[in-house]
Design an enzyme around this catalytic site. Structure first.
Site, PDB file in Angstrom:
ATOM      1  N   HIS A 139     -40.647 -29.862 -13.036  1.00 35.60           N
ATOM      2  CA  HIS A 139     -41.257 -28.558 -13.320  1.00 35.60           C
ATOM      3  C   HIS A 139     -42.373 -28.835 -14.324  1.00 35.60           C
ATOM      4  O   HIS A 139     -42.110 -29.152 -15.482  1.00 35.60           O
ATOM      5  CB  HIS A 139     -40.238 -27.600 -13.937  1.00 35.60           C
ATOM      6  CG  HIS A 139     -39.190 -27.156 -12.970  1.00 35.60           C
ATOM      7  ND1 HIS A 139     -39.488 -26.364 -11.876  1.00 35.60           N
ATOM      8  CD2 HIS A 139     -37.865 -27.399 -12.920  1.00 35.60           C
ATOM      9  CE1 HIS A 139     -38.374 -26.132 -11.199  1.00 35.60           C
ATOM     10  NE2 HIS A 139     -37.379 -26.749 -11.809  1.00 35.60           N
ATOM     11  N   GLU A 161     -37.523 -30.586  -7.828  1.00 38.64           N
ATOM     12  CA  GLU A 161     -37.884 -29.175  -8.082  1.00 38.64           C
ATOM     13  C   GLU A 161     -39.358 -29.031  -8.439  1.00 38.64           C
ATOM     14  O   GLU A 161     -39.741 -28.223  -9.297  1.00 38.64           O
ATOM     15  CB  GLU A 161     -37.000 -28.605  -9.205  1.00 38.64           C
ATOM     16  CG  GLU A 161     -35.513 -28.787  -8.934  1.00 38.64           C
ATOM     17  CD  GLU A 161     -34.587 -28.105  -9.932  1.00 38.64           C
ATOM     18  OE1 GLU A 161     -35.070 -27.326 -10.785  1.00 38.64           O
ATOM     19  OE2 GLU A 161     -33.373 -28.354  -9.853  1.00 38.64           O
ATOM     20  N   ASP A 211     -42.930 -28.095  -9.163  1.00 41.42           N
ATOM     21  CA  ASP A 211     -43.895 -27.001  -9.162  1.00 41.42           C
ATOM     22  C   ASP A 211     -44.804 -27.199 -10.368  1.00 41.42           C
ATOM     23  O   ASP A 211     -44.441 -27.907 -11.308  1.00 41.42           O
ATOM     24  CB  ASP A 211     -43.256 -25.596  -9.120  1.00 41.42           C
ATOM     25  CG  ASP A 211     -42.201 -25.330 -10.176  1.00 41.42           C
ATOM     26  OD1 ASP A 211     -42.141 -26.078 -11.176  1.00 41.42           O
ATOM     27  OD2 ASP A 211     -41.439 -24.358 -10.023  1.00 41.42           O
ATOM     28  N   GLU A 248     -28.614 -31.167 -15.668  1.00 42.16           N
ATOM     29  CA  GLU A 248     -29.115 -30.864 -17.025  1.00 42.16           C
ATOM     30  C   GLU A 248     -28.069 -30.947 -18.139  1.00 42.16           C
ATOM     31  O   GLU A 248     -27.697 -29.920 -18.704  1.00 42.16           O
ATOM     32  CB  GLU A 248     -29.728 -29.455 -17.036  1.00 42.16           C
ATOM     33  CG  GLU A 248     -30.853 -29.267 -16.041  1.00 42.16           C
ATOM     34  CD  GLU A 248     -31.478 -27.872 -16.110  1.00 42.16           C
ATOM     35  OE1 GLU A 248     -31.016 -27.033 -16.879  1.00 42.16           O
ATOM     36  OE2 GLU A 248     -32.454 -27.648 -15.370  1.00 42.16           O
ATOM     37  N   ASN A 251     -29.160 -34.718 -11.907  1.00 45.49           N
ATOM     38  CA  ASN A 251     -30.468 -34.048 -11.823  1.00 45.49           C
ATOM     39  C   ASN A 251     -30.873 -33.477 -13.181  1.00 45.49           C
ATOM     40  O   ASN A 251     -30.050 -32.867 -13.868  1.00 45.49           O
ATOM     41  CB  ASN A 251     -30.320 -32.904 -10.799  1.00 45.49           C
ATOM     42  CG  ASN A 251     -31.621 -32.236 -10.423  1.00 45.49           C
ATOM     43  OD1 ASN A 251     -32.576 -32.905 -10.041  1.00 45.49           O
ATOM     44  ND2 ASN A 251     -31.666 -30.919 -10.521  1.00 45.49           N
TER      45      ASN A 251
HETATM   46  C1  XIL Z   1     -33.657 -21.323 -11.281  1.00 48.99           C
HETATM   47  C2  XIL Z   1     -33.990 -20.426 -10.114  1.00 48.99           C
HETATM   48  O1  XIL Z   1     -35.227 -20.797  -9.583  1.00 48.99           O
HETATM   49  C3  XIL Z   1     -34.000 -18.990 -10.542  1.00 48.99           C
HETATM   50  O2  XIL Z   1     -34.161 -18.129  -9.431  1.00 48.99           O
HETATM   51  C4  XIL Z   1     -32.699 -18.654 -11.284  1.00 48.99           C
HETATM   52  O3  XIL Z   1     -32.774 -17.361 -11.805  1.00 48.99           O
HETATM   53  C5  XIL Z   1     -32.425 -19.639 -12.399  1.00 48.99           C
HETATM   54  O4  XIL Z   1     -32.443 -20.948 -11.879  1.00 48.99           O
HETATM   55  N1  XIL Z   1     -33.620 -26.073 -13.142  1.00 48.99           N
HETATM   56  C6  XIL Z   1     -32.713 -26.002 -12.122  1.00 48.99           C
HETATM   57  C7  XIL Z   1     -32.745 -24.861 -11.194  1.00 48.99           C
HETATM   58  O5  XIL Z   1     -31.935 -26.954 -11.922  1.00 48.99           O
HETATM   59  O6  XIL Z   1     -31.482 -24.535 -10.700  1.00 48.99           O
HETATM   60  C8  XIL Z   1     -33.393 -23.641 -11.828  1.00 48.99           C
HETATM   61  O7  XIL Z   1     -33.521 -22.655 -10.815  1.00 48.99           O
HETATM   62  C9  XIL Z   1     -34.721 -24.004 -12.424  1.00 48.99           C
HETATM   63  C10 XIL Z   1     -34.559 -25.044 -13.499  1.00 48.99           C
END
Ligand code: XIL
Length: 368
Positions: free
Chosen positions: A237, A267, A269, A153, A201
């Site tokens: 996400h 990731e 969801d 990011e 990523n």
């Molecule tokens: C999130 C986790 O799911 C949480 O438990 C934590 O508090 C914060 O990080 N992008 C990412 C992940 O690359 O590492 C993040 O994960 C969600 C967004």
């Protein structure tokens, strides 16, 4: 009923539930193995003590990634200490269940320990700290973690490089030079573990937009100049139940894999609106959620260079979405809070079962 009878009933109904679940058909991982794709989930090793968590994970997935355990704040409680224990538990679990391990992450603007963010380090000290961190962590997991999100990011929505401790606050000495600091991290990573696949990523990079264009431009430039990089992680996400924002996912995967890079969906969801009681507000949403899972899985499965599909957790019992959205969204994963498979699970299963993998579009440059 006497205690003995109650216990017997519990055992029998548990067995029935177990076998009827199996009788439904093969698991995600069985189909994924046939299709030669990795199907993963983010995990918290502290939950390995929960039998349903372990059973579901072991049955359905052939890859895991620590949701938080390998991030700076977790692994580096103070400057002199590396806490590898939770990460080692993830690796041990994966070995026991014949899974691959993805690593996440070595450079991120968030989830950093206060001693680092408030430490008033100079750029040259920060550069040394980052170099040391990448080297020590990757060497510790060399041969265990097959792919790393080296950098996470770094872009804003408009494609600009985001201000951060590593870039310009004060940065590692490359302030104002765009993604040169990212390049530095990838070079250190390749030196630390030459066999690991190295990924960039990011989120909101599913479709074609200014941010995914910036990712594309960076990795294209890296490939052209021989900066070591093997893949791009697309987080996925999703908080919108229409496919409008992600309509170009297939085209985006195609342009990245055409560079000779792998793509991992990292990731996934799909957050659903929740009512005041924290329940799914509208039953139809579960179906719409399933269609988003289907759409994303199909876009990945169609292209040989899309080599992994991972969800951010797997049970709604443990998901970052309600916390992140202050309770507005949730129920984002494949299994409900009682580990019962949702429509999204069946949609994903049917994609893994159905589609032939293309051998032509995209390449998988490194096979480990
Ligand atoms: C999130 C986790 O799911 C949480 O438990 C934590 O508090 C914060 O990080 N992008 C990412 C992940 O690359 O590492 C993040 O994960 C969600 C967004």
């Amino acid at each position: 009923m006497r205690l003995k009878e109650i216990l017997l009933l519990a055992i029998v109904s548990g067995a029935v539930a177990f076998f009827s679940e199996k009788a439904v058909g093969q698991s995600l991982r069985e189909y994924a193995d046939q299709k030669k794709i990795l199907i993963g989930a983010a995990v918290e090793p502290s939950l390995f003590k929960e039998p349903a968590y372990v059973a579901t994970l072991a049955r359905e997935f052939n890859m895991i990634e620590a949701e938080n355990a390998l991030k700076w704040a977790a692994i580096r409680p103070d400057r002199g200490t590396f806490n590898f224990k939770p990460g080692d538990e993830v690796v041990a679990f994966a070995k026991q269940h014949k899974m691959k391990v993805r690593g996440h992450t070595l450079l991120w603007s968030e989830y950093n320990p206060a001693w680092l963010t408030k430490g008033k380090f100079t750029p040259s000290q920060l550069s040394d700290l980052l170099h040391e961190h990448i080297t020590n962590v990757m060497k510790h997991y060399a041969g265990e973690v097959f792919a790393w999100d080296v950098v996470n990011e770094v872009f804003e929505a408009d494609g600009d490089v985001e201000p951060s401790i590593w870039y310009d606050q004060p940065g590692i000495g490359l302030n104002g030079q765009g993604t040169v600091y990212v390049e530095k991290a990838f070079r250190w990573a390749r030196e630390a573990d030459p066999r690991a696949l190295l990924f960039y990523n990011d989120y909101d990079t599913e479709g074609l937009n200014p941010k995914s264009d910036a990712v594309y431009a960076m990795v294209k430039d890296f490939k052209r100049r021989g900066v070591p990089i093997d893949g791009v992680g697309i987080q996925a996400h999703i908080f919108n139940l229409s496919t409008k924002d992600i309509a170009d996912l297939e085209a985006n995967i195609a342009r990245l894999t055409a560079l000779g890079l792998q793509v991992h969906i990292t990731e996934l969801d799909v957050g659903l609106p929740l009512d005041a009681k924290g329940q799914v507000a509208n039953a139809v949403d579960l179906q719409r959620q399933a269609e988003i899972y289907r759409f994303i899985a199909a876009a990945c499965l169609k292209q040989a260079g899309c080599t992994a599909l991972q969800t951010w957790g797997f049970t709604d019992k443990y998901s970052w979405v309600p916390g992140f959205t202050k309770g507005a969204k949730g129920a984002a994963l494949l299994f409900d809070k009682a580990y019962v498979a949702k429509p999204a699970y069946r949609a994903l299963l049917s994609v893994l079962k159905g589609r032939k993998r293309s051998a032509t579009s995209g390449t998988a440059p490194r096979s480990n």
